[in-house]
Scaffold this motif. Structure first.
Motif, PDB file in Angstrom:
ATOM      1  N   PHE A 163       0.834  -1.203   0.000  1.00 28.68           N
ATOM      2  CA  PHE A 163       0.000   0.000   0.000  1.00 28.68           C
ATOM      3  C   PHE A 163       0.872   1.256   0.000  1.00 28.68           C
ATOM      4  N   SER A 164       1.934   1.249   0.792  1.00 27.29           N
ATOM      5  CA  SER A 164       2.838   2.395   0.851  1.00 27.29           C
ATOM      6  C   SER A 164       3.479   2.651  -0.511  1.00 27.29           C
ATOM      7  N   ALA A 165       3.902   1.584  -1.193  1.00 26.65           N
ATOM      8  CA  ALA A 165       4.508   1.735  -2.522  1.00 26.65           C
ATOM      9  C   ALA A 165       3.503   2.299  -3.518  1.00 26.65           C
ATOM     10  N   SER A 166       2.254   1.842  -3.438  1.00 24.95           N
ATOM     11  CA  SER A 166       1.227   2.344  -4.361  1.00 24.95           C
ATOM     12  C   SER A 166       0.931   3.816  -4.109  1.00 24.95           C
ATOM     13  N   GLN A 167       0.965   4.223  -2.824  1.00 18.74           N
ATOM     14  CA  GLN A 167       0.746   5.632  -2.495  1.00 18.74           C
ATOM     15  C   GLN A 167       1.870   6.514  -3.025  1.00 18.74           C
ATOM     16  N   LEU A 168       3.115   6.042  -2.902  1.00 20.92           N
ATOM     17  CA  LEU A 168       4.251   6.796  -3.428  1.00 20.92           C
ATOM     18  C   LEU A 168       4.158   6.934  -4.944  1.00 20.92           C
ATOM     19  N   ASP A 169       3.743   5.864  -5.638  1.00 21.78           N
ATOM     20  CA  ASP A 169       3.554   5.922  -7.083  1.00 21.78           C
ATOM     21  C   ASP A 169       2.447   6.909  -7.448  1.00 21.78           C
ATOM     22  N   PHE A 170       1.371   6.894  -6.657  1.00 23.45           N
ATOM     23  CA  PHE A 170       0.250   7.811  -6.891  1.00 23.45           C
ATOM     24  C   PHE A 170       0.696   9.258  -6.750  1.00 23.45           C
ATOM     25  N   LEU A 171       1.464   9.561  -5.677  1.00 22.28           N
ATOM     26  CA  LEU A 171       1.937  10.927  -5.451  1.00 22.28           C
ATOM     27  C   LEU A 171       2.938  11.349  -6.514  1.00 22.28           C
ATOM     28  N   ALA A 172       3.767  10.407  -6.964  1.00 18.12           N
ATOM     29  CA  ALA A 172       4.749  10.716  -8.008  1.00 18.12           C
ATOM     30  C   ALA A 172       4.056  11.082  -9.315  1.00 18.12           C
ATOM     31  N   GLY A 173       2.854  10.553  -9.525  1.00 16.58           N
ATOM     32  CA  GLY A 173       2.108  10.840 -10.745  1.00 16.58           C
ATOM     33  C   GLY A 173       1.687  12.290 -10.868  1.00 16.58           C
ATOM     34  N   PHE A 174       1.636  13.017  -9.747  1.00 15.27           N
ATOM     35  CA  PHE A 174       1.273  14.429  -9.790  1.00 15.27           C
ATOM     36  C   PHE A 174       2.368  15.286 -10.430  1.00 15.27           C
ATOM     37  N   GLN A 175       3.613  14.803 -10.363  1.00 14.25           N
ATOM     38  CA  GLN A 175       4.775  15.535 -10.890  1.00 14.25           C
ATOM     39  C   GLN A 175       4.823  16.957 -10.333  1.00 14.25           C
ATOM     40  N   ALA A 176       4.678  17.054  -9.006  1.00 14.61           N
ATOM     41  CA  ALA A 176       4.671  18.367  -8.347  1.00 14.61           C
ATOM     42  C   ALA A 176       6.071  18.901  -8.091  1.00 14.61           C
ATOM     43  N   ASP A 177       7.086  18.107  -8.376  1.00 13.40           N
ATOM     44  CA  ASP A 177       8.489  18.495  -8.203  1.00 13.40           C
ATOM     45  C   ASP A 177       8.820  18.801  -6.737  1.00 13.40           C
ATOM     46  N   SER A 178       8.070  18.198  -5.837  1.00 14.97           N
ATOM     47  CA  SER A 178       8.354  18.383  -4.409  1.00 14.97           C
ATOM     48  C   SER A 178       8.480  17.038  -3.694  1.00 14.97           C
ATOM     49  N   GLU A 179       8.609  15.986  -4.471  1.00 12.48           N
ATOM     50  CA  GLU A 179       8.656  14.632  -3.904  1.00 12.48           C
ATOM     51  C   GLU A 179      10.023  14.359  -3.280  1.00 12.48           C
ATOM     52  N   ILE A 180      10.011  13.683  -2.149  1.00 15.91           N
ATOM     53  CA  ILE A 180      11.239  13.203  -1.509  1.00 15.91           C
ATOM     54  C   ILE A 180      11.287  11.691  -1.706  1.00 15.91           C
ATOM     55  N   PRO A 181      12.324  11.174  -2.342  1.00 16.26           N
ATOM     56  CA  PRO A 181      12.375   9.732  -2.645  1.00 16.26           C
ATOM     57  C   PRO A 181      12.704   8.884  -1.420  1.00 16.26           C
ATOM     58  N   MET A 182      11.754   8.786  -0.500  1.00 15.35           N
ATOM     59  CA  MET A 182      11.983   8.075   0.757  1.00 15.35           C
ATOM     60  C   MET A 182      12.310   6.599   0.524  1.00 15.35           C
ATOM     61  N   GLY A 183      11.765   6.007  -0.544  1.00 14.54           N
ATOM     62  CA  GLY A 183      12.030   4.602  -0.818  1.00 14.54           C
ATOM     63  C   GLY A 183      13.485   4.316  -1.139  1.00 14.54           C
ATOM     64  N   ASP A 184      14.194   5.330  -1.628  1.00 16.25           N
ATOM     65  CA  ASP A 184      15.615   5.172  -1.986  1.00 16.25           C
ATOM     66  C   ASP A 184      16.549   5.524  -0.835  1.00 16.25           C
ATOM     67  N   TYR A 185      16.007   6.049   0.253  1.00 19.05           N
ATOM     68  CA  TYR A 185      16.831   6.524   1.369  1.00 19.05           C
ATOM     69  C   TYR A 185      17.095   5.412   2.377  1.00 19.05           C
ATOM     70  N   ASN A 186      18.237   5.518   3.092  1.00 22.77           N
ATOM     71  CA  ASN A 186      18.450   4.647   4.244  1.00 22.77           C
ATOM     72  C   ASN A 186      17.721   5.253   5.441  1.00 22.77           C
ATOM     73  N   TRP A 187      17.760   4.570   6.570  1.00 23.46           N
ATOM     74  CA  TRP A 187      16.980   5.015   7.729  1.00 23.46           C
ATOM     75  C   TRP A 187      17.461   6.352   8.271  1.00 23.46           C
ATOM     76  N   LEU A 188      18.766   6.625   8.221  1.00 20.76           N
ATOM     77  CA  LEU A 188      19.291   7.904   8.696  1.00 20.76           C
ATOM     78  C   LEU A 188      18.798   9.048   7.816  1.00 20.76           C
ATOM     79  N   GLN A 189      18.817   8.846   6.499  1.00 17.94           N
ATOM     80  CA  GLN A 189      18.329   9.871   5.573  1.00 17.94           C
ATOM     81  C   GLN A 189      16.829  10.105   5.754  1.00 17.94           C
ATOM     82  N   ARG A 190      16.085   9.039   6.009  1.00 10.65           N
ATOM     83  CA  ARG A 190      14.645   9.176   6.236  1.00 10.65           C
ATOM     84  C   ARG A 190      14.374   9.966   7.513  1.00 10.65           C
TER      85      ARG A 190
END
Length: 202
Positions: A163-190
């Motif tokens: 569900f979390s992955a689908s939500q991130l894909d949904f938000l990325a579809g807006f192309q608002a240029d304000s997305e933070i790629p949390m899925g690519d981050y390690n825990w410290l970066q998150r």
């Protein structure tokens, strides 16, 4: 609702929601003040006040959005638990507000509050049993409601991650240029992003 129902300008909504979050910060400040001021520990005093000035909290709660209401609900719960026998209804209202605005947040806040009540030595066994029964019923109803809202086939870690992955894909579809790629981050970066982003230059 201010603009849609009353026909007011967008800036008024921003001012209104910033005022709601300010009430939350003010209440938390009032609750923290006696504990921090009387601690006599300079490190504790400095770190205690710095919590109220984390830039991320102010950025997200200062405009039209759920965060202002969530902060206000959290402040009400803390206010209620500061004197549970007198202000229990304030805590209940804060929990209901948090669940109404964002069910997942309300469930987490309710779980912490549930443990706090059961650990309170000033409450009698009958009161704890009643709160325990109400808490279990409310928690079960809340988890069921959340699973329905999230369209989960079952309540498992894999389903929640999907569900979390689908939500991130949904938000990325807006192309608002304000997305933070949390899925690519390690825990410290998150953790850093959660507390301090967006940065001033962002």
């Amino acid at each position: 609702w201010p603009s849609k129902v009353l026909g007011l300008e967008f800036w008024f909504g921003n001012v209104l929601y910033a005022g709601i979050s300010w009430l939350g910060f003010r209440e938390i400040f009032s609750l923290m003040r006696p504990y921090i001021a009387n601690s006599g520990n300079r490190v504790l005093v400095a770190s205690g006040w710095l919590i109220l000035f984390l830039p991320n909290a102010h950025f997200w709660s200062s405009g039209v959005g759920k965060e202002a209401w969530l902060l206000f609900g959290l402040a009400l719960v803390l206010k209620g638990f500061s004197s549970l026998r007198v202000n229990w209804f304030i805590a209940v209202f804060g929990l209901l507000l948090a669940f109404w605005v964002r069910p997942a947040f309300g469930i987490v806040l309710g779980s912490v509050s549930f443990v706090f009540v059961l650990a309170d030595r000033n409450l009698g066994l009958k009161t704890k049993a009643l709160v325990g029964l109400i808490g279990l019923l409310a928690g079960s109803l809340g988890i069921w409601k959340l699973s329905v809202m999230m369209h989960l086939e079952d309540i498992s870690l894999a389903s929640i991650q999907q569900f979390s992955a689908s939500q991130l894909d949904f938000l990325a579809g807006f192309q608002a240029d304000s997305e933070i790629p949390m899925g690519d981050y390690n825990w410290l970066q998150r953790f850093w992003a959660l507390l301090f982003r967006p940065s001033i230059w962002e």
